[in-house]
Design a protein around this motif. Structure first.
Motif, PDB file in Angstrom:
ATOM      1  N   PRO A  61       0.801  -1.256  -0.004  1.00  0.00           N
ATOM      2  CA  PRO A  61      -0.016   0.025   0.016  1.00  0.00           C
ATOM      3  C   PRO A  61       0.881   1.518  -0.051  1.00  0.00           C
ATOM      4  O   PRO A  61       2.013   1.139   0.512  1.00  0.00           O
ATOM      5  N   LEU A  62       0.545   2.607  -0.532  1.00  0.00           N
ATOM      6  CA  LEU A  62       1.196   3.618  -0.450  1.00  0.00           C
ATOM      7  C   LEU A  62       1.635   3.893   0.997  1.00  0.00           C
ATOM      8  O   LEU A  62       1.012   3.769   1.924  1.00  0.00           O
ATOM      9  N   GLY A  63       2.805   4.128   0.876  1.00  0.00           N
ATOM     10  CA  GLY A  63       3.560   4.521   2.089  1.00  0.00           C
ATOM     11  C   GLY A  63       4.334   3.254   2.709  1.00  0.00           C
ATOM     12  O   GLY A  63       4.891   3.708   3.712  1.00  0.00           O
ATOM     13  N   TRP A  64       4.003   2.250   2.206  1.00  0.00           N
ATOM     14  CA  TRP A  64       4.757   1.131   2.875  1.00  0.00           C
ATOM     15  C   TRP A  64       5.909   0.556   1.779  1.00  0.00           C
ATOM     16  O   TRP A  64       5.840   0.859   0.589  1.00  0.00           O
ATOM     17  N   GLN A  65       6.645  -0.215   2.358  1.00  0.00           N
ATOM     18  CA  GLN A  65       7.755  -0.794   1.341  1.00  0.00           C
ATOM     19  C   GLN A  65       7.252  -2.519   1.194  1.00  0.00           C
ATOM     20  O   GLN A  65       6.707  -3.080   2.109  1.00  0.00           O
ATOM     21  N   TRP A  66       7.323  -2.678   0.107  1.00  0.00           N
ATOM     22  CA  TRP A  66       7.196  -4.281  -0.197  1.00  0.00           C
ATOM     23  C   TRP A  66       8.508  -5.221  -0.175  1.00  0.00           C
ATOM     24  O   TRP A  66       9.473  -4.782  -0.712  1.00  0.00           O
ATOM     25  N   VAL A  67       8.384  -6.095   0.688  1.00  0.00           N
ATOM     26  CA  VAL A  67       9.663  -6.966   0.963  1.00  0.00           C
ATOM     27  C   VAL A  67       9.440  -8.446   0.657  1.00  0.00           C
ATOM     28  O   VAL A  67       8.302  -8.942   1.039  1.00  0.00           O
ATOM     29  N   MET A  68      10.219  -8.999  -0.034  1.00  0.00           N
ATOM     30  CA  MET A  68      10.478 -10.254  -0.465  1.00  0.00           C
ATOM     31  C   MET A  68      11.554 -11.095   0.223  1.00  0.00           C
ATOM     32  O   MET A  68      12.545 -10.702  -0.171  1.00  0.00           O
ATOM     33  N   VAL A  69      11.293 -11.912   1.127  1.00  0.00           N
ATOM     34  CA  VAL A  69      12.453 -12.717   1.830  1.00  0.00           C
ATOM     35  C   VAL A  69      12.538 -14.099   0.885  1.00  0.00           C
ATOM     36  O   VAL A  69      11.659 -14.779   0.862  1.00  0.00           O
ATOM     37  N   ARG A  70      13.704 -13.910   0.267  1.00  0.00           N
ATOM     38  CA  ARG A  70      13.863 -15.218  -0.709  1.00  0.00           C
ATOM     39  C   ARG A  70      14.937 -16.373  -0.030  1.00  0.00           C
ATOM     40  O   ARG A  70      14.432 -17.626  -0.436  1.00  0.00           O
ATOM     41  N   THR A  71      15.691 -16.189   0.664  1.00  0.00           N
ATOM     42  CA  THR A  71      16.736 -17.204   0.955  1.00  0.00           C
ATOM     43  C   THR A  71      16.848 -17.081   2.802  1.00  0.00           C
ATOM     44  O   THR A  71      16.549 -16.211   3.420  1.00  0.00           O
ATOM     45  N   SER A  72      17.549 -18.136   3.314  1.00  0.00           N
ATOM     46  CA  SER A  72      18.020 -18.131   4.511  1.00  0.00           C
ATOM     47  C   SER A  72      19.005 -16.842   4.702  1.00  0.00           C
ATOM     48  O   SER A  72      18.582 -16.197   5.940  1.00  0.00           O
ATOM     49  N   THR A  73      19.642 -16.459   4.022  1.00  0.00           N
ATOM     50  CA  THR A  73      20.455 -15.088   4.189  1.00  0.00           C
ATOM     51  C   THR A  73      19.289 -13.820   4.363  1.00  0.00           C
ATOM     52  O   THR A  73      19.622 -13.046   5.158  1.00  0.00           O
ATOM     53  N   GLY A  74      18.583 -14.021   3.284  1.00  0.00           N
ATOM     54  CA  GLY A  74      17.447 -12.870   3.326  1.00  0.00           C
ATOM     55  C   GLY A  74      16.530 -12.909   4.613  1.00  0.00           C
ATOM     56  O   GLY A  74      16.398 -11.928   5.314  1.00  0.00           O
ATOM     57  N   GLU A  75      16.365 -14.056   5.283  1.00  0.00           N
ATOM     58  CA  GLU A  75      15.694 -13.983   6.736  1.00  0.00           C
ATOM     59  C   GLU A  75      16.581 -13.582   7.663  1.00  0.00           C
ATOM     60  O   GLU A  75      16.303 -12.747   8.395  1.00  0.00           O
ATOM     61  N   GLU A  76      17.822 -13.897   7.563  1.00  0.00           N
ATOM     62  CA  GLU A  76      18.767 -13.242   8.571  1.00  0.00           C
ATOM     63  C   GLU A  76      18.824 -11.464   8.363  1.00  0.00           C
ATOM     64  O   GLU A  76      18.681 -11.055   9.405  1.00  0.00           O
ATOM     65  N   LEU A  77      18.776 -11.351   7.151  1.00  0.00           N
ATOM     66  CA  LEU A  77      18.862  -9.668   7.020  1.00  0.00           C
ATOM     67  C   LEU A  77      17.401  -9.126   7.531  1.00  0.00           C
ATOM     68  O   LEU A  77      17.443  -8.191   8.240  1.00  0.00           O
ATOM     69  N   PHE A  78      16.482  -9.736   7.166  1.00  0.00           N
ATOM     70  CA  PHE A  78      15.179  -9.194   7.635  1.00  0.00           C
ATOM     71  C   PHE A  78      14.857  -8.980   9.197  1.00  0.00           C
ATOM     72  O   PHE A  78      14.557  -8.243   9.818  1.00  0.00           O
ATOM     73  N   GLU A  79      15.238 -10.374   9.840  1.00  0.00           N
ATOM     74  CA  GLU A  79      15.310 -10.435  11.262  1.00  0.00           C
ATOM     75  C   GLU A  79      16.210  -9.352  11.970  1.00  0.00           C
ATOM     76  O   GLU A  79      15.834  -8.751  12.899  1.00  0.00           O
ATOM     77  N   MET A  80      17.116  -9.058  11.235  1.00  0.00           N
ATOM     78  CA  MET A  80      18.083  -7.948  11.703  1.00  0.00           C
ATOM     79  C   MET A  80      17.697  -6.573  11.824  1.00  0.00           C
ATOM     80  O   MET A  80      17.675  -5.709  12.707  1.00  0.00           O
ATOM     81  N   LEU A  81      16.575  -6.182  10.954  1.00  0.00           N
ATOM     82  CA  LEU A  81      16.013  -4.908  10.724  1.00  0.00           C
ATOM     83  C   LEU A  81      14.800  -4.987  11.569  1.00  0.00           C
ATOM     84  O   LEU A  81      14.199  -4.037  11.860  1.00  0.00           O
ATOM     85  N   ARG A  82      14.155  -5.858  11.775  1.00  0.00           N
ATOM     86  CA  ARG A  82      12.604  -6.371  12.444  1.00  0.00           C
ATOM     87  C   ARG A  82      12.455  -5.464  13.368  1.00  0.00           C
ATOM     88  O   ARG A  82      11.461  -4.716  13.494  1.00  0.00           O
ATOM     89  N   PRO A  83      13.528  -5.325  14.530  1.00  0.00           N
ATOM     90  CA  PRO A  83      13.110  -4.476  15.619  1.00  0.00           C
ATOM     91  C   PRO A  83      12.916  -3.104  15.399  1.00  0.00           C
ATOM     92  O   PRO A  83      12.060  -2.184  15.963  1.00  0.00           O
TER      93      PRO A  83
END
Ligand code: SF4
Length: 419
Positions: free
Chosen positions: A289-311
Motif C-alpha cells: 500500500p502507499l507509504g509502505w515498502q514491499w519486501v520479499m525474503v527469498r533465502t535463509s540469508t534474506g531471513e537473517e537480513l530481515f530479522e536484523m531489521l525487524r526491531p
C-alpha cells in the motif's frame, strides 16, 4: 529508473538496429554491445567471464535458482515475483527523510557494517554536484551507506568495484543491486573468493542513462531542476517531489510518449526480472500500500537480513483488489500499434486516468499487472529487435507466466506466444 509504467515505453519503430546502439548520449554506453545495462562487470578483471555470466548473453535464472533454492520457480505467483519464503509490507518506524521510501535498504547496509557482519557494502551514491547521477561506492562505514539514501534511477556500473573488493582482501560483502547486476554477480559468485555475500535486491525496470534521465524530467515536470525524488506510483501516476516539499503528479496516460521513445536502453527493454528474483531479499514498494515498502525474503540469508531489521520496522498488511486480466486486451492492442504516437485528447485521458484509479488493480494485483505487462512488452521487443537472442535471453518463466493470455496474444500479434 525503478518505474512501474503502465503505458508501453518502447523505442520508435523507425529506428534501425544500427541506430539503437547510438540512442544514448551516455559516453559509457557508446561502443558497448547493444544489449548492455552498464552493470560494470566488464570494467573489472573478471570481464572475460562475461560471456558466461551476463543475463543478456545467456539468461541463467533457472540454474541460479536451483543453486540458491534447490529448485526452480513454479508457474503462477513465483513466475511473476520469483521464489520467496515470506512477503511483507513494512516500513522503518523512524523513516530516513533522505530516502526514497522509508530507508530500509540503506538501514540494512548500515546495520551489516555496525554488527560486523560484512567488511564493506557496494551501493550507489549520487555523483558530486548531481542528485541522480549514479556513482557506485564501496562503503566501509555505516555513515557512508546512509549517505547513499535516495533512488538514483540511472544505469550504474556497480560491479566495476569487484576489483576493489579483491584488491582490499574483502571476504564479507553486501551488495545493493538491480536485477541485471545481481544475475551477473550470482553467476560469477564462485570466482569472487568471498566467504559471505549478502545480496539486497532493488526492483528495477526501464532504467536510463543519466543524460536521458535529465531529458525525461524536462518532458514530465514543470520544474525538472527542483525534482528531488520521483517514482511511478501505484495510483497510475508519476509522483515528483520537489525541493520545497510539494509533490507534482502526472498521470501515466498523460505522458508525452511521442517525445519519450528512444530514451530506454535496449537492455532494459529486454529485461525480465523486475522483482530482482535472484537476490536474498528484495525491497521495493510496488506491491505494498502507499507509504509502505514491499519486501520479499527469498533465502535463509534474506531471513537473517530481515530479522536484523525487524526491531526497527512496522509491519503492515499486504492487500489486493481488482482484476488485472481486464486490462490485458487493451494493453495488447496498444502494443500492437506503432509506438510513439501522440496522446489521446484530454477528456479521454481524464476518463482513462479516473477509471485506472477507481477500477484498476490495486496492491499485489497491481504488481502482478505491471510485471505481466512488462514481460509481454519486453518479449515483443526482443522478438522485434533481437529475434536470434530470444532463446538465450528470454527465460522460461516468461512464457509460463503469460500462458493464460496465449490465445489473446496469437489473435493480437498473429503468432504463437510460445517459442
Ligand atoms: Fe538492469 Fe533490468 Fe534495471 Fe535495466 S531494467 S538496469 S537491465 S535490472
Amino acid at each position: 529508473m525503478t518505474s512501474t509504467d503502465i503505458a508501453p515505453m518502447e523505442e520508435g519503430p523507425s529506428k534501425g538496429l544500427d541506430q539503437i546502439s547510438l540512442l544514448s548520449s551516455d559516453e559509457r554506453l557508446k561502443g558497448r554491445p547493444r544489449l548492455c545495462s552498464d552493470c560494470g562487470f566488464c570494467d573489472s578483471s573478471l570481464k572475460l567471464l562475461m560471456s558466461q555470466t551476463c543475463t543478456f548473453v545467456r539468461n541463467q535464472t533457472r540454474g541460479i535458482e536451483q543453486r540458491l533454492h534447490g529448485r526452480t520457480r513454479q508457474a503462477g505467483e513465483e513466475g511473476r515475483f520469483g521464489i520467496y519464503r515470506a512477503m511483507y509490507a513494512a516500513r522503518m518506524a523512524r523513516p530516513n527523510p533522505n530516502a526514497q521510501w522509508t530507508g530500509m535498504v540503506t538501514a540494512l547496509g548500515a546495520r551489516l557494517l555496525e554488527q560486523d557482519k560484512v567488511d564493506a557494502v557496494i551501493t550507489t551514491a549520487a555523483a558530486p554536484g548531481t542528485r541522480f547521477k549514479a556513482q557506485p561506492i564501496l562503503a566501509h562505514t555505516p555513515q557512508e551507506v546512509l549517505a547513499t539514501a535516495g533512488n538514483k534511477p540511472c544505469l550504474s556500473p556497480a560491479l566495476s568495484l569487484i576489483d576493489a573488493v579483491r584488491d582490499q582482501g574483502i571476504k564479507r560483502l553486501a551488495v545493493v543491486g538491480t536485477g541485471c547486476q545481481v544475475h551477473q554477480l550470482r553467476a560469477a559468485e564462485a570466482e569472487l573468493g568471498l566467504e559471505r555475500l549478502y545480496v539486497i535486491g532493488i526492483p528495477c525496470s526501464d532504467n536510463v542513462s543519466y543524460t536521458d534521465l535529465e531529458y525525461f524530467l524536462t518532458q514530465v515536470s514543470k520544474s525538472p531542476e527542483t525534482v528531488v525524488h520521483h517514482e511511478f506510483m501505484q495510483d497510475f501516476s508519476l509522483w515528483m517531489r520537489h525541493e520545497d516539499g510539494h509533490v507534482e503528479r502526472l498521470n501515466y496516460i498523460d505522458f508525452p510518449m511521442d517525445k519519450l521513445h528512444g530514451i530506454f536502453p535496449s537492455s532494459c527493454l529486454s529485461c525480465f526480472d523486475y522483482a530482482n528474483t535472484l537476490s536474498d531479499i528484495t525491497i521495493g514498494y510496488m506491491g505494498a500500500p502507499l507509504g509502505w515498502q514491499w519486501v520479499m525474503v527469498r533465502t535463509s540469508t534474506g531471513e537473517e537480513l530481515f530479522e536484523m531489521l525487524r526491531p526497527e520496522l512496522e509491519i503492515g498488511e499486504l492487500t489486493e483488489s481488482g482484476d488485472r486480466n481486464r486490462g490485458m486486451p487493451r494493453y495488447m492492442e496498444r502494443l500492437s500499434h506503432p509506438p510513439g504516437q501522440k496522446r489521446p485528447p484530454m477528456p479521454i485521458r481524464k476518463l482513462v486516468a479516473m477509471l485506472q484509479r477507481t477500477r484498476g488493480p490495486k496492491g499485489l494485483e497491481f504488481a502482478r499487472a505491471v510485471i505481466e505487462m512488462k514481460l509481454l512488452r519486453n518479449l515483443n521487443y526482443v522478438r522485434s529487435k533481437f529475434p536470434k537472442f530470444e532463446s538465450r535471453v528470454v527465460p522460461d518463466h516468461v512464457y509460463e507466466t503469460l500462458a493464460p493470455y496465449a490465445e489473446l496474444y496469437e489473435q493480437t500479434f498473429g503468432r504463437p506466444l510460445a517459442r
